[in-house]
Scaffold this active site. Structure first.
Site, short mmCIF file in Angstrom:
data_model
loop_
_atom_site.label_atom_id
_atom_site.label_comp_id
_atom_site.label_asym_id
_atom_site.label_seq_id
_atom_site.Cartn_x
_atom_site.Cartn_y
_atom_site.Cartn_z
N SER A 130 29.79 12.17 10.78
CA SER A 130 30.02 12.87 11.79
C SER A 130 31.69 12.94 12.53
O SER A 130 32.05 11.81 12.24
CB SER A 130 29.26 12.96 13.02
OG SER A 130 29.77 13.50 14.28
N GLU A 132 32.66 12.72 15.21
CA GLU A 132 32.62 11.91 16.33
C GLU A 132 33.09 10.62 16.08
O GLU A 132 33.54 10.08 16.84
CB GLU A 132 31.17 11.69 16.97
CG GLU A 132 30.54 12.84 17.88
CD GLU A 132 31.23 12.83 19.22
OE1 GLU A 132 31.32 11.84 19.73
OE2 GLU A 132 31.85 13.96 19.49
N TYR A 153 26.35 6.55 19.64
CA TYR A 153 26.08 7.45 18.47
C TYR A 153 27.15 7.50 17.47
O TYR A 153 26.85 7.16 16.15
CB TYR A 153 25.83 8.85 19.00
CG TYR A 153 25.86 10.02 17.89
CD1 TYR A 153 24.69 10.21 17.25
CD2 TYR A 153 27.10 10.74 17.47
CE1 TYR A 153 24.64 11.36 16.18
CE2 TYR A 153 27.18 11.86 16.27
CZ TYR A 153 26.02 11.94 15.96
OH TYR A 153 25.89 12.74 15.02
P1 NAP Z 1 19.29 18.10 14.92
O1 NAP Z 1 19.12 19.51 15.27
O2 NAP Z 1 19.24 17.45 16.35
O3 NAP Z 1 18.11 17.69 14.13
C1 NAP Z 1 17.80 16.40 14.03
C2 NAP Z 1 16.61 16.32 13.12
O4 NAP Z 1 16.46 14.42 12.72
C3 NAP Z 1 15.55 16.42 13.68
O5 NAP Z 1 14.66 17.29 12.53
C4 NAP Z 1 14.70 15.54 14.13
O6 NAP Z 1 13.27 15.63 14.27
C5 NAP Z 1 14.86 14.47 13.09
N1 NAP Z 1 14.54 13.18 13.77
C6 NAP Z 1 15.12 12.58 14.87
N2 NAP Z 1 14.57 11.37 14.78
C7 NAP Z 1 13.75 11.04 13.84
C8 NAP Z 1 12.95 10.03 13.32
N3 NAP Z 1 12.92 9.03 13.97
N4 NAP Z 1 12.54 10.17 12.35
C9 NAP Z 1 12.40 11.40 11.51
N5 NAP Z 1 13.23 12.34 11.72
C10 NAP Z 1 13.98 12.29 13.10
O7 NAP Z 1 20.70 17.68 14.31
P2 NAP Z 1 21.46 18.72 13.28
O8 NAP Z 1 22.38 19.20 14.14
O9 NAP Z 1 20.70 19.56 12.49
O10 NAP Z 1 22.40 17.46 12.61
C11 NAP Z 1 21.90 17.08 11.33
C12 NAP Z 1 22.61 15.78 11.19
O11 NAP Z 1 24.14 15.91 10.94
C13 NAP Z 1 22.41 14.81 12.01
O12 NAP Z 1 22.36 13.42 11.28
C14 NAP Z 1 23.84 14.81 12.82
O13 NAP Z 1 24.01 13.54 13.53
C15 NAP Z 1 24.62 15.07 11.89
N6 NAP Z 1 25.80 15.93 12.45
C16 NAP Z 1 25.63 17.41 13.19
C17 NAP Z 1 26.74 17.92 13.43
C18 NAP Z 1 26.42 19.33 14.32
O14 NAP Z 1 27.57 19.78 14.84
N7 NAP Z 1 25.10 19.70 14.24
C19 NAP Z 1 27.96 17.49 13.31
C20 NAP Z 1 28.13 16.32 12.42
C21 NAP Z 1 26.95 15.63 12.13
P3 NAP Z 1 12.58 16.67 15.35
O15 NAP Z 1 12.89 18.14 15.01
O16 NAP Z 1 11.11 16.28 15.34
O17 NAP Z 1 13.40 16.11 16.71
O1 G4F Z 2 27.77 19.79 22.42
P1 G4F Z 2 27.90 18.46 22.65
O2 G4F Z 2 26.89 17.70 23.12
O3 G4F Z 2 28.38 18.01 21.27
P2 G4F Z 2 29.04 16.45 20.56
O4 G4F Z 2 29.16 15.76 21.70
O5 G4F Z 2 30.63 17.21 20.24
O6 G4F Z 2 28.21 16.27 19.54
C1 G4F Z 2 27.83 17.20 18.59
O7 G4F Z 2 28.77 17.13 17.29
C2 G4F Z 2 28.94 15.95 16.93
C3 G4F Z 2 30.15 16.28 15.75
O8 G4F Z 2 31.41 16.10 16.20
C4 G4F Z 2 27.67 15.54 15.86
F1 G4F Z 2 27.82 14.49 15.39
C5 G4F Z 2 26.58 15.34 17.06
O9 G4F Z 2 25.44 15.17 16.48
C6 G4F Z 2 26.42 16.72 18.00
O10 G4F Z 2 25.87 17.66 17.20
O11 G4F Z 2 29.37 18.10 23.58
C7 G4F Z 2 30.53 18.81 23.42
C8 G4F Z 2 31.34 18.77 24.37
C9 G4F Z 2 31.49 17.20 24.70
O12 G4F Z 2 32.93 16.98 25.27
C10 G4F Z 2 30.78 17.07 26.05
O13 G4F Z 2 31.16 16.30 26.99
O14 G4F Z 2 30.89 19.35 25.55
C11 G4F Z 2 31.04 18.65 26.71
N1 G4F Z 2 30.27 19.16 27.71
C12 G4F Z 2 30.37 19.58 28.75
N2 G4F Z 2 29.31 20.01 29.55
C13 G4F Z 2 28.72 19.14 27.59
C14 G4F Z 2 28.13 19.70 28.81
N3 G4F Z 2 27.95 18.76 26.53
C15 G4F Z 2 26.45 18.87 26.60
N4 G4F Z 2 25.71 18.46 25.71
N5 G4F Z 2 26.17 19.52 28.00
C16 G4F Z 2 26.72 19.69 28.96
O15 G4F Z 2 26.35 20.45 30.02
#
Ligand code: NAP
Ligand code: G4F
Length: 341
Positions: A130, A132, A153
């Site tokens: 990520s 992050e 995280y």
């Molecule tokens: P997400 O929507 O939160 O999905 C997470 C998945 O992991 C869900 O299928 C969840 O199951 C499963 N999971 C959580 N805990 C588990 C456990 N203990 N055992 C088995 N499965 C488990 O995340 P996403 O946005 O699709 O992201 C996919 C991956 O990319 C993650 O590793 C995330 O950290 C990484 N990532 C995401 C972003 C982004 O912007 N979306 C960016 C960078 C990296 P449930 O459905 O049952 O909750």
């Molecule tokens: O939407 P966020 O929670 O995403 P964040 O923290 O960037 O993380 C997501 O992207 C990562 C990739 O860079 C992934 F690895 C991670 O798994 C996840 O998918 O927050 C985005 C921004 C932050 O700065 C947060 O402080 O939005 C700000 N924010 C402001 N108000 C909020 C809120 N975030 C959340 N979740 N909820 C709020 O009410």
């Protein structure tokens, strides 16, 4: 003809749901790891069960915190490709449950990799790292930027990244890290900021709520469109050699800009509906993410297509549609895929 076999951990999440659609379109046989929950958790993928039978798509019970379940599934499936997406993915939540976050991300990844070694298979493995991990390293961030995590995280993701590199070099395993910047969609979890905002916009527009509480509006994120990002995951695994890639749009916006665009698109004045809640401000936040994905663009021939504004509009439109359907009481029944589990 034997089909290529893929295992997706995190199939029920945002990315897993788009990735499984892509792999099925490309002719794969796909197995998805599904964890036990007290409510149905296959809502994002249930629609696929109407089209594909269990020869093409199967859900199997397992959990990242249970190494024996992972090894058993690997022995059963013997996948040629593994997309390792499952994790505790919420950054703010990781401050509240740091042990569980590290357990799923660090130990979960090690359990999977050890399972592969134990079973003696040689799949290509994608690990979901990520943006992050870069913390407040100045933008633009690329594969050479220093990692400086600012949450449990991010620290866990950085550790899992290094574990993958260690297994790649030390055990000669085919493992690639995708360092993906934020990517969103109508399937984004409702507690991430983009979806929280677009869902609130839809509900305010329909008179179902009046306010939405938010935290830090100044943070900048490089937001892309999730279906395009899972295409990059697949391309990473089609390379001859394993490597690590930044995947990003190269366009960064503040949370406030997202709010303004979403409310404005729906014809609403955001100042009348948004309130700041100090409890949503993180102990540490990442200020400015802006990805430099030139390596992916040249080596993978991958590039994003959906602009920031288009992404916001897609999400607002989808939430308006979904909230109207819920209002009319015609929401589909979920959980069909779990009948045998
Ligand atoms: P997400 O929507 O939160 O999905 C997470 C998945 O992991 C869900 O299928 C969840 O199951 C499963 N999971 C959580 N805990 C588990 C456990 N203990 N055992 C088995 N499965 C488990 O995340 P996403 O946005 O699709 O992201 C996919 C991956 O990319 C993650 O590793 C995330 O950290 C990484 N990532 C995401 C972003 C982004 O912007 N979306 C960016 C960078 C990296 P449930 O459905 O049952 O909750
Ligand atoms: O939407 P966020 O929670 O995403 P964040 O923290 O960037 O993380 C997501 O992207 C990562 C990739 O860079 C992934 F690895 C991670 O798994 C996840 O998918 O927050 C985005 C921004 C932050 O700065 C947060 O402080 O939005 C700000 N924010 C402001 N108000 C909020 C809120 N975030 C959340 N979740 N909820 C709020 O009410």
């Amino acid at each position: 003809m034997t089909l290529p076999v893929a295992l997706i951990t995190g199939l029920t999440g945002q990315d897993g749901s788009y990735l499984v659609e892509l792999l099925l379109q490309k002719g794969y046989r796909v197995f998805g790891l599904v964890r036990r929950a007290s409510t149905f958790n296959t809502g994002r993928v249930d629609h696929l069960l109407d089209t594909f039978d269990t020869n093409r798509l199967e859900f199997l019970r397992g959990d990242l915190t249970d190494g024996s379940s992972l090894a058993r599934l690997l022995r059963l499936i013997k996948p040629g490709e593994i997309y390792h997406l499952a994790a505790q993915t919420h950054v703010m939540v990781s401050f509240e449950i740091p042990e569980y976050t590290a357990d799923t991300i660090v130990l979960g990844t090690i359990r999977l990799l050890e399972g592969v070694r134990e079973v003696g298979i040689q799949p290509k493995i994608y690990n979901a790292c990520s943006s992050e991990v870069f913390g407040n390293t100045p933008p633009p961030q690329n594969e050479h930027s220093p990692m400086a995590p600012r949450s449990p995280y991010a620290a866990a993701k950085a550790c899992a990244y290094h574990c993958c590199r260690i297994y790649r070099e030390g055990h000669r395993m085919w493992i690639a890290n995708g360092i993906l910047f934020n990517h969103e969609s109508p399937r984004r979890g409702e507690t991430f900021v983009t979806r929280k905002v677009t869902r609130a916009v839809a509900r305010i527009k329909l008179g179902l709520q009046n306010k939405v509480m938010l935290g830090n509006l100044e943070a900048h994120r490089d937001w892309g469109y999730a279906p395009e990002f899972v295409e990059a995951m697949w391309r990473i695994l089609q390379q001859e050699e394993p490597d690590d890639y930044v995947i990003a749009t190269g366009d960064s916006h503040s949370v406030l800009e997202f709010v303004e665009e979403a409310f404005g698109y729906a014809g609403l004045a955001w100042r009348q509906h948004v309130e700041i809640d100090a409890r949503l401000i993180r102990p540490l936040d990442v200020d400015y993410l802006l990805g430099d994905s030139r390596k992916a663009r040249s080596k993978l021939r991958w590039q994003p297509k959906t602009s920031f504004k288009e992404l916001v509009h897609i999400m607002v439109d989808a939430d308006l549609k979904r909230e109207r359907i819920l209002l009319e009481g015609t929401a589909a029944h979920h959980g069909a895929g779990l009948a045998h589990l």
